[in-house]
Write a protein that holds these residues in place. Sequence first.
Motif, PDB file in Angstrom:
ATOM      1  N   ASN A  85       0.895  -0.872  -0.330  1.00 12.20           N
ATOM      2  CA  ASN A  85      -0.103   0.085   0.450  1.00 12.20           C
ATOM      3  C   ASN A  85       0.618   1.183   0.456  1.00 12.20           C
ATOM      4  O   ASN A  85       0.289   2.202  -1.070  1.00 12.20           O
ATOM      5  CB  ASN A  85      -1.142   0.048   1.475  1.00 12.20           C
ATOM      6  N   ARG A 126       2.018   1.970  -3.000  1.00 14.36           N
ATOM      7  CA  ARG A 126       1.373   2.270  -4.474  1.00 14.36           C
ATOM      8  C   ARG A 126       1.392   4.177  -3.578  1.00 14.36           C
ATOM      9  O   ARG A 126       0.971   5.194  -4.336  1.00 14.36           O
ATOM     10  CB  ARG A 126      -0.050   1.537  -4.433  1.00 14.36           C
ATOM     11  N   ARG A 162       3.927  10.393  -6.592  1.00 16.45           N
ATOM     12  CA  ARG A 162       4.676  11.054  -7.662  1.00 16.45           C
ATOM     13  C   ARG A 162       4.290  11.255  -8.963  1.00 16.45           C
ATOM     14  O   ARG A 162       4.213  12.716  -9.414  1.00 16.45           O
ATOM     15  CB  ARG A 162       5.958   9.802  -7.542  1.00 16.45           C
ATOM     16  N   ASP A 163       2.662  10.522  -9.553  1.00 17.23           N
ATOM     17  CA  ASP A 163       2.343  10.969 -10.830  1.00 17.23           C
ATOM     18  C   ASP A 163       1.419  11.953 -10.387  1.00 17.23           C
ATOM     19  O   ASP A 163       1.256  12.618 -11.726  1.00 17.23           O
ATOM     20  CB  ASP A 163       2.308   9.445 -11.160  1.00 17.23           C
ATOM     21  N   ILE A 187      -8.157  10.301  -3.884  1.00 14.71           N
ATOM     22  CA  ILE A 187      -8.991   9.185  -3.516  1.00 14.71           C
ATOM     23  C   ILE A 187      -8.455   8.553  -2.094  1.00 14.71           C
ATOM     24  O   ILE A 187      -9.152   7.556  -1.837  1.00 14.71           O
ATOM     25  CB  ILE A 187      -8.118   8.395  -4.278  1.00 14.71           C
ATOM     26  N   LEU A 226      -5.263   9.334 -14.105  1.00 14.69           N
ATOM     27  CA  LEU A 226      -4.622   8.447 -13.906  1.00 14.69           C
ATOM     28  C   LEU A 226      -2.857   8.793 -13.193  1.00 14.69           C
ATOM     29  O   LEU A 226      -2.241   9.440 -13.349  1.00 14.69           O
ATOM     30  CB  LEU A 226      -4.258   7.088 -14.636  1.00 14.69           C
ATOM     31  N   PHE A 227      -2.220   7.584 -12.626  1.00  6.94           N
ATOM     32  CA  PHE A 227      -1.002   7.662 -12.110  1.00  6.94           C
ATOM     33  C   PHE A 227      -0.166   6.589 -13.039  1.00  6.94           C
ATOM     34  O   PHE A 227      -0.247   5.725 -13.645  1.00  6.94           O
ATOM     35  CB  PHE A 227      -0.835   6.399 -11.028  1.00  6.94           C
ATOM     36  N   LYS A 228       0.679   7.446 -13.587  1.00  4.06           N
ATOM     37  CA  LYS A 228       1.093   7.265 -15.647  1.00  4.06           C
ATOM     38  C   LYS A 228       1.838   6.144 -15.256  1.00  4.06           C
ATOM     39  O   LYS A 228       2.112   4.758 -16.231  1.00  4.06           O
ATOM     40  CB  LYS A 228       1.156   8.504 -16.425  1.00  4.06           C
ATOM     41  N   GLY A 229       2.689   6.365 -13.661  1.00  6.82           N
ATOM     42  CA  GLY A 229       3.981   4.880 -14.183  1.00  6.82           C
ATOM     43  C   GLY A 229       3.323   3.733 -13.327  1.00  6.82           C
ATOM     44  O   GLY A 229       4.314   2.489 -13.874  1.00  6.82           O
ATOM     45  N   MET A 230       2.029   3.575 -12.930  1.00  3.17           N
ATOM     46  CA  MET A 230       1.238   2.305 -12.097  1.00  3.17           C
ATOM     47  C   MET A 230       0.808   1.426 -13.020  1.00  3.17           C
ATOM     48  O   MET A 230       0.664   1.978 -14.177  1.00  3.17           O
ATOM     49  CB  MET A 230       0.889   2.355 -11.095  1.00  3.17           C
ATOM     50  N   ASP A 233      -2.031  -1.831  -9.827  1.00  2.00           N
ATOM     51  CA  ASP A 233      -2.247  -1.092  -9.072  1.00  2.00           C
ATOM     52  C   ASP A 233      -3.276   0.818  -8.809  1.00  2.00           C
ATOM     53  O   ASP A 233      -2.566   1.103  -7.552  1.00  2.00           O
ATOM     54  CB  ASP A 233      -0.467  -0.400  -9.016  1.00  2.00           C
ATOM     55  N   LEU A 262      -5.967  -0.562  -7.282  1.00  2.05           N
ATOM     56  CA  LEU A 262      -5.637  -0.754  -5.884  1.00  2.05           C
ATOM     57  C   LEU A 262      -5.272  -0.245  -4.806  1.00  2.05           C
ATOM     58  O   LEU A 262      -5.395   0.168  -3.604  1.00  2.05           O
ATOM     59  CB  LEU A 262      -4.618  -1.988  -5.901  1.00  2.05           C
ATOM     60  N   THR A 263      -5.034   1.546  -5.473  1.00  2.00           N
ATOM     61  CA  THR A 263      -4.946   1.994  -4.658  1.00  2.00           C
ATOM     62  C   THR A 263      -6.168   2.886  -4.709  1.00  2.00           C
ATOM     63  O   THR A 263      -6.163   3.616  -3.220  1.00  2.00           O
ATOM     64  CB  THR A 263      -3.902   3.435  -5.743  1.00  2.00           C
ATOM     65  N   GLY A 264      -6.794   2.876  -4.919  1.00  2.00           N
ATOM     66  CA  GLY A 264      -8.433   3.736  -4.629  1.00  2.00           C
ATOM     67  C   GLY A 264      -8.861   2.437  -3.626  1.00  2.00           C
ATOM     68  O   GLY A 264      -9.725   3.045  -2.742  1.00  2.00           O
ATOM     69  N   ASN A 314      -6.775   2.327  -1.094  1.00  2.00           N
ATOM     70  CA  ASN A 314      -5.846   3.121   0.232  1.00  2.00           C
ATOM     71  C   ASN A 314      -6.663   2.822   1.493  1.00  2.00           C
ATOM     72  O   ASN A 314      -6.088   3.021   1.963  1.00  2.00           O
ATOM     73  CB  ASN A 314      -5.081   3.603  -0.582  1.00  2.00           C
ATOM     74  N   GLU A 352      -3.485  -8.438   1.640  1.00  2.00           N
ATOM     75  CA  GLU A 352      -3.046  -7.975  -0.306  1.00  2.00           C
ATOM     76  C   GLU A 352      -4.350  -8.401  -1.473  1.00  2.00           C
ATOM     77  O   GLU A 352      -5.035  -7.905  -2.285  1.00  2.00           O
ATOM     78  CB  GLU A 352      -1.556  -7.650  -0.706  1.00  2.00           C
ATOM     79  N   ARG A 380      -6.987  -7.140  -3.284  1.00  2.00           N
ATOM     80  CA  ARG A 380      -6.750  -7.957  -4.698  1.00  2.00           C
ATOM     81  C   ARG A 380      -8.600  -8.701  -4.996  1.00  2.00           C
ATOM     82  O   ARG A 380      -9.012  -8.763  -6.424  1.00  2.00           O
ATOM     83  CB  ARG A 380      -5.581  -8.597  -4.443  1.00  2.00           C
ATOM     84  N   LYS A 396      -2.523  -5.498 -16.169  1.00  2.00           N
ATOM     85  CA  LYS A 396      -0.979  -5.515 -15.761  1.00  2.00           C
ATOM     86  C   LYS A 396      -0.034  -4.619 -16.898  1.00  2.00           C
ATOM     87  O   LYS A 396       0.765  -4.426 -16.534  1.00  2.00           O
ATOM     88  CB  LYS A 396      -0.578  -6.945 -15.346  1.00  2.00           C
ATOM     89  N   ARG A 426     -11.666   2.676 -10.709  1.00  2.00           N
ATOM     90  CA  ARG A 426     -10.200   3.248  -9.446  1.00  2.00           C
ATOM     91  C   ARG A 426     -11.211   4.084  -8.459  1.00  2.00           C
ATOM     92  O   ARG A 426     -11.715   3.589  -7.426  1.00  2.00           O
ATOM     93  CB  ARG A 426      -9.315   4.500 -10.008  1.00  2.00           C
TER      94      ARG A 426
END
Lengths: 308, 358, 256
Positions: free
Chosen positions: B203, B206, B212-213, B221, C91-95, C99, C102-104, C106, C127, C131, C148, C166
């Motif tokens: 967690n 992420r 970062r992003d 969120i 969105l989180f571009k690098g993920m 993921d 899943l951040t949703g 947290n 996790e 998932r 993925k 998300r």
Amino acid sequence: MEFFLEVLIGGLLAGVMYSLVALGFVLIYKASGVFNFAQGAMVFFAALTFVGAQEKLGLSLWAALAFSLLLMILLGVLTEKIVLRPLVNQPPISLFMVTIGLTFFVEGLAQLMWGTKVYPLELGIPDEPVATTIESLGLSATNLPTVLQEINSFDLIAAIVAGVLVAGLAIFFQITKIGRALRAVADDHQAALSIGIPLKSIWAIVWSVAGFVALVAGLMWGARNGVQFALTFVALKALPVLILGGFDSVMGAIVGGLIIGALEKLAEVYIGPFFGGGIEIWFAYVAALLFLLIRPEGLFGDKQIDRV
Amino acid sequence: MFYRESGQLKTSYQEDQALLSITQDRIGLLLILIGAFVLIPLLASDYWFTAILIPFLVFSLAALGLNLLTGYAGQLSLGTAAFMAVGAFAAYNFELRVPGLPVLVSFILAGITTAIVGIAFGIPSLRIRGFYLAVATLAAQFFIPWLLVKVGWFTNYSSSGVITTQPVEIFGYVFDSPVERYLLVLAIVSVLALLAKNLVRSNIGRAWMAVRDMDVAAEVIGIKIMRTKLIAFGVSSFYCGVAGALYAYVYLGSVEPDGFNLDLSFRILFMVIIGGIGSIMGSFFGAAFITLLPIFLDIIINDGAALLNLKLAAGITSVMQLLVFGGLIIFFLIVEPLGLARLWQITKEKLRLWPFPH
Amino acid sequence: MTENILNVNKVSLSFGGVAALKNVSFQVEEHKILAIIGPNGAGKSSLLNVVNGVYKPQKGQVIFKGKTWKNVVPYEAARSGIARTFQNIALFKGMSVLDNILTGRNLKMRAGLLSQAIYLGKCQREETNHRKAVEQIIDFLQIQHIRKTPVGRLPYGLQKRVELARALAAEPELLLLDEPMAGMNVEEKEDMSRFILDVNEEYGTSVILIEHDMGVVMDISDKVVVLDYGKKIGEGTPEEIRNNQEVIDAYLGVAR
């Protein structure tokens, strides 16, 4: 009181030197949004080229000046073309890191060309109290206030040079066509491009001007402290100046430099003894850091509104 | 052909989320560990341990720390060396002032101390971003070594500021010879690397990447930006602190505050950039690269000069280092911003098919 | 009579003298879909930003689930059950897709830092459980094939869908959708409309939707609010809005 004034004026004048370096940062940041960490290295490069050209190539002072200017312009243009153009639209942090790489490269290049030894740089500016200079010109300095008599001539001339440079740049950017285009570019790249402003040549010009500013700063700093690698560290002091003044404000670079210069000297004299001295190394950074917490956008910077 | 996942079906999410979900990766890691813990100690010379392997591992740990902060959480720091200094001097003082404290405990306490210092210097990150923050971390870089020099207590009033570390003794056994010290560092670094890998796939990892992003979206969120950034500073500094302690205790044996300078910070940043931003494995690649490069450069320049009968200018090696480091950073950021780790990934993807074209 | 999940009460918002919202009030009933429409720059996104605490209104209140918000920040809005998507995909571009979703979740994860570092045990169970929940959403939105893939590589329409996933991962009670169908083709719009209706029906989630496509708005919303220059100029069922003269004037322009 008199002592305080003396320290203050000394600090302000030293601050002018910071402003000179900071100015180059601001120019590039305004035009291309790049925080050019290598500006300090460019200062070093310029100074070393100037003295190197005289010593190794046997050029006269003016020829060396022209030669250095040419080389600085070349360096600026090449940097823009080779290093930054491929990275357009990358996150600012990548651009920042690439300029750290550039710093190393330019420092290495300068020393590869001219060697690693410490050169003195002689511009023929007297490094003595104003009173002495005035007297050596056959005039009397007795009716000047003592505080003014104690000012170093060199610092004074540096301040004048900086003032002329800033005024010149201001005029250049306010009234010439290039200047107007530059301001448009600074505001919005896409919009500027769409109304037919040649973005690439504008950037090339800005990098050249930044190279010129670096040369002036390099000459002043070099004449003051000798041309040596340590120059690059002094140039780092321009960073807190920018934080204070705001990255996108020419005015901020000047005022920020003066404030940092003055604060630093005052702190060294009045607070330093309690810490055993040497606080000049970090004081500017910590001052800038504290300032950031109060006003993140700097004294003259634009406040950003987050949009979602 | 040989490196592919076909036929390895996963029947549970747990299996799918495993660290090494492909058999080939498991075998690969096993081979690396056997090589590192068994073969290298049997084969390598003392020079290799002290000049290459130990510094490589120590720097890997520091780069890993910085990578957590910069690569995963997106907060650039130019003060890594200063945090290493905190770790080194904290460990020294714990050992000095608490007689009989096991040295591993000192290392952990040093890490925790550094984490606290790191969090303090991370507070500005709540208001500023990007290169503003980078400049702010310069404050740490200049302030901390100065403080360590000025306050004599930290160096136990050593007149030169140099401290000589106490012997590394665990359960009465002194880790003294190069191979022993190498194994100790290797064990510590392996464990910490595993923990880091776990963090970035859970967690908090992420949350770091989310901040970062796109920090606004992250907050919307329900990610607490402040907490997430400060944890990043804390964890990152912990790693740098332990790396600093190892740097002093296992690599050099005696250090001074001024040794932890801006240059060292840059070197570690370069490891992260060249190795791979946002990759645990990349930190190791980068550290190996930056540790080996000067050695190679030295050999090439000296042998080349000898071969051509040239007389070398003084300091030419360090000048060439500047040029090559700078050039490489520029090259990688332009051509392969994700560094060696990305190249490794591409190689792996190619290996799935190799030696067949499709 | 159903409860109102959200009451927006006389909200005014301005940026340095420029008024974005003027005295806007509306309610969202539980389990209903409310659409906000209006020309560009009418203040629709600002209104959503007020609802989930990104902007603080100078005047007026937001009452969510009977609680009046004071100095609410996005984090608290998320905690109390509001999720949203953005006009420009955030969105989180690098993920990877997985993921991102899943951040949703947290806010629902409890494992501490140390437990996460050790991973085995509590963290691993957590996790795996989350998932499972995320996989249900992935099935629901039919994005199994891309789970993925890094989101940066996905086409626009799928990115919008991942963003919805998300938001849903947080199991919100109120879902704010800022132009979820902008830039989509007819087929994608139909899919998205169906997802929104399904979410509303299956999970009972209340929805506020900003949308320009009138066809979609009229089809799926229970109530419509019309904004123009930061003011509410109409409110009612899709049928009422269709016949509201002021709304027609605002959209088509009127000779004055």
